[in-house]
Structures are given as structure tokens and as C-alpha cells.
Design an enzyme around this catalytic site. Sequence first.
Site, short mmCIF file in Angstrom:
data_model
loop_
_atom_site.label_atom_id
_atom_site.label_comp_id
_atom_site.label_asym_id
_atom_site.label_seq_id
_atom_site.Cartn_x
_atom_site.Cartn_y
_atom_site.Cartn_z
N SER A 1 37.98 -31.56 31.74
CA SER A 1 38.77 -30.35 31.93
C SER A 1 38.51 -29.83 33.33
O SER A 1 37.38 -29.92 33.83
CB SER A 1 38.36 -29.29 30.91
OG SER A 1 38.83 -28.02 31.30
N HIS B 1 43.88 -36.28 33.66
CA HIS B 1 45.22 -36.22 34.26
C HIS B 1 45.66 -37.63 34.69
O HIS B 1 46.81 -38.02 34.48
CB HIS B 1 45.21 -35.33 35.51
CG HIS B 1 44.86 -33.89 35.26
ND1 HIS B 1 43.68 -33.33 35.66
CD2 HIS B 1 45.56 -32.89 34.66
CE1 HIS B 1 43.65 -32.04 35.33
NE2 HIS B 1 44.78 -31.75 34.72
N VAL C 1 40.79 -37.77 27.26
CA VAL C 1 39.78 -38.56 27.98
C VAL C 1 38.50 -37.72 28.04
O VAL C 1 38.55 -36.52 28.34
CB VAL C 1 40.28 -38.91 29.40
CG1 VAL C 1 39.22 -39.67 30.17
CG2 VAL C 1 41.57 -39.73 29.31
N GLN D 1 51.25 -17.94 32.55
CA GLN D 1 50.59 -18.40 31.34
C GLN D 1 49.12 -17.97 31.27
O GLN D 1 48.41 -18.34 30.33
CB GLN D 1 50.73 -19.90 31.17
CG GLN D 1 49.91 -20.76 32.10
CD GLN D 1 50.29 -22.21 31.96
OE1 GLN D 1 51.40 -22.63 32.27
NE2 GLN D 1 49.34 -23.02 31.47
N HIS E 1 41.53 -34.73 37.34
CA HIS E 1 40.40 -35.58 36.93
C HIS E 1 40.97 -36.79 36.19
O HIS E 1 42.19 -36.97 36.12
CB HIS E 1 39.42 -34.77 36.07
CG HIS E 1 40.09 -34.00 34.96
ND1 HIS E 1 40.67 -34.62 33.88
CD2 HIS E 1 40.29 -32.67 34.77
CE1 HIS E 1 41.17 -33.71 33.07
NE2 HIS E 1 40.97 -32.50 33.59
N ARG F 1 38.24 -26.92 34.10
CA ARG F 1 37.28 -25.81 33.98
C ARG F 1 35.84 -26.28 33.94
O ARG F 1 34.93 -25.49 34.18
CB ARG F 1 37.61 -24.97 32.74
CG ARG F 1 38.89 -24.15 32.90
CD ARG F 1 39.09 -23.22 31.72
NE ARG F 1 40.16 -22.27 31.96
CZ ARG F 1 41.44 -22.50 31.69
NH1 ARG F 1 41.80 -23.66 31.19
NH2 ARG F 1 42.36 -21.57 31.93
P1 AMP Z 1 46.24 -28.85 33.07
O1 AMP Z 1 46.15 -29.22 34.51
O2 AMP Z 1 44.94 -28.44 32.47
O3 AMP Z 1 47.39 -27.92 32.78
O4 AMP Z 1 46.61 -30.21 32.32
C1 AMP Z 1 47.76 -30.94 32.64
C2 AMP Z 1 47.97 -31.98 31.57
O5 AMP Z 1 46.84 -32.84 31.51
C3 AMP Z 1 48.11 -31.35 30.17
O6 AMP Z 1 49.12 -32.06 29.45
C4 AMP Z 1 46.75 -31.57 29.57
O7 AMP Z 1 46.76 -31.63 28.17
C5 AMP Z 1 46.36 -32.91 30.18
N1 AMP Z 1 44.91 -33.06 30.15
C6 AMP Z 1 43.98 -32.20 30.60
N2 AMP Z 1 42.73 -32.68 30.35
C7 AMP Z 1 42.89 -33.85 29.70
C8 AMP Z 1 42.00 -34.83 29.16
N3 AMP Z 1 40.68 -34.68 29.20
N4 AMP Z 1 42.52 -35.93 28.58
C9 AMP Z 1 43.87 -36.11 28.50
N5 AMP Z 1 44.77 -35.23 29.00
C10 AMP Z 1 44.29 -34.11 29.58
#
Ligand code: AMP
Length: 282
Positions: free
Chosen positions: A184, A37, A175, A61, A34, A186
Site C-alpha cells: 500500500s 500497482h 500483492v 474521495q 509499488h 500508505r
Molecule cells: P491507489 O493508488 O491506492 O488508489 O490504488 C490504485 C489501484 O491499485 C487500485 O485499484 C488498488 O486496489 C490497486 N492496488 C493497491 N494496492 C494493491 C496491492 N497491494 N495489490 C493489488 N492491487 C493494489
Amino acid sequence: MKVCKDISSLKKEIKGSSFKRKTIGFIPTMGALHKGHLSLIRRAREENDIVVVSIFVNPKQFTNSQDLAKYPQTLEQDISLIHEVADVLFIPTADEMYPHGFDSMVHTGRLSEIVEGKFRPGHFDGMATVVLKLFNIISPTRAYFGKKDYQQYLIVSQFVRDFNLPIEIIGCETVRELSGLAMSSRNTRLSDDEQEKACVIFRALSVGKSFIERGEDTIEKIRHEMQVILDREPMWKTEYLEIRNTSDFSEKETVSSDVVILIAGFLGDVRLIDNVEVAFKA
Ligand code: AMP
């Protein structure tokens, strides 16, 4: 953008002569990408010659097998979102990352036993294990992590220091949707109505932040006022609401330095986390 499914083709791609002496910015993700990322990927694009993104839903994890089974997977969409910004996408299978006989884990310390770590024992060791593997495979110059997962960002920064890894860890701002809800992967599991209800997290964080900015320094009082707001949403169940020092995650009775307010909990059966940083004004 090149898509690599195995380690050897990825290594060829990034260690090939055309990429020699170039800086590599790396963004590890679990997919269902999203704008959060994308902000990390865009920042890496500005600061590096080569941008590598990984998508790997890391089984080590996840502390809840249902959460792993339900984790959204949207590879086609992910590719179309990032193909103009990233150079290489690495999408290994679990067997590629953890082949038969794999038998080592990174053990993270104090930081991984508190706050989020209390509710997800083993989560940060699993995260650090895959991040270390990805760092060794890719050898990035810089790696980008969202402060949305504040504790993860602190733990990765710590283990890079502890193990003398020659990688700069960059923390990026969260963001949010216009409503304040932190983006997120999720969130896709929430209905529109549930997404609206999930805004209670940001409302509570904002109230906590403004209390501190207006001079309230008693942590218990701030937490109480925030919990009152969370309790007004019947669908929300708080797991933790903590106020910690930003530098070392220590816990005090009063606010006496920069702090981060962290919330985790469930909206229905979807677990959500969020946080805000608050600068200390003496
Ligand atoms: P994930 O795919 O959830 O493991 O996230 C991958 C990376 O993107 C991690 O470093 C997260 O902290 C970052 N991330 C996820 N959501 C956000 C967001 N809303 N704003 C900024 N970074 C994000």
C-alpha cells in the site's frame, strides 16, 4: 511513455490515428506506485494494445484533510517504475479535473453506505465521480482494479453495470510483502518496526480463513477469534472486522457462500485496510 498533464493532450495522444481500433487498458491510481500497482499495469499490458495509467490524488474521495495532506507523492520514482510497461501516463491537476464551477457528483447506493462506507461517508461517491470522469476521458476497453480495495472494485463493477458503460472491469489479486502485509502507498508512512506490527492484519485474516476452511461457520465465533489476535498488538486499533458475501456484500450469521473477510484500522496514525476471499465448501 508519454506523460500528459491535461485532458486535451491526453485525448490527442490516445485518440490519434495510430491508436485507432486498438484496445485500451486503463489503471487509475493515486501514485506512490509499488508492485501492487505494477501487477495491474502488467496485466493490462498482456491484455490490451495500449496501456494508460493515471495518477491523481483525488481530493473528493478524502474524508480526512490530514490524510490528503500526508498522501505520499513520488512522481519521479513512479515514472521510472512504469515507463517501460505503460504507454501513456495522465497526471492532471485538481483544477484540470474540477475546474471552477464543477457541480456534479455520482451518487453510489447501498454498497457505499456499509463497511468502509460507514467510516468514510462520501468517499465512494468521490471515487466514483473521478472514475467516471476518467472513463469518459479515456474510453478504455478494460479497467483494472485491485481487490485490495474490495468494496471499491464491487462499487465500480456495479456502477458500470447500472450506467451501461461499455467497459470491462477486471479485479486483480492483492500483492503482498513476504511478511503478508498488503502492499500500500500508505505503508511508506510506517517505520520498519510498524510495518512488522502491521502484519497482525494478515495474521488475523489468515486465521479467519483457516477457521472457515476447517468448517467453522458461525460468523460471530470467527470474528471473535480474529479479534483476539488483533487485540494482542497494542499499537493496532480495529475500526471494523467484517465477513460479507463476495457477490453482494450481504451479511449473514453463518458462512453459507463464498465470503470476503475485511479489516480496517489504524497502526499509529496510519489507516490500513486489507481482506481475503474464502471459497465456500458445502
Ligand atoms: P491507489 O493508488 O491506492 O488508489 O490504488 C490504485 C489501484 O491499485 C487500485 O485499484 C488498488 O486496489 C490497486 N492496488 C493497491 N494496492 C494493491 C496491492 N497491494 N495489490 C493489488 N492491487 C493494489
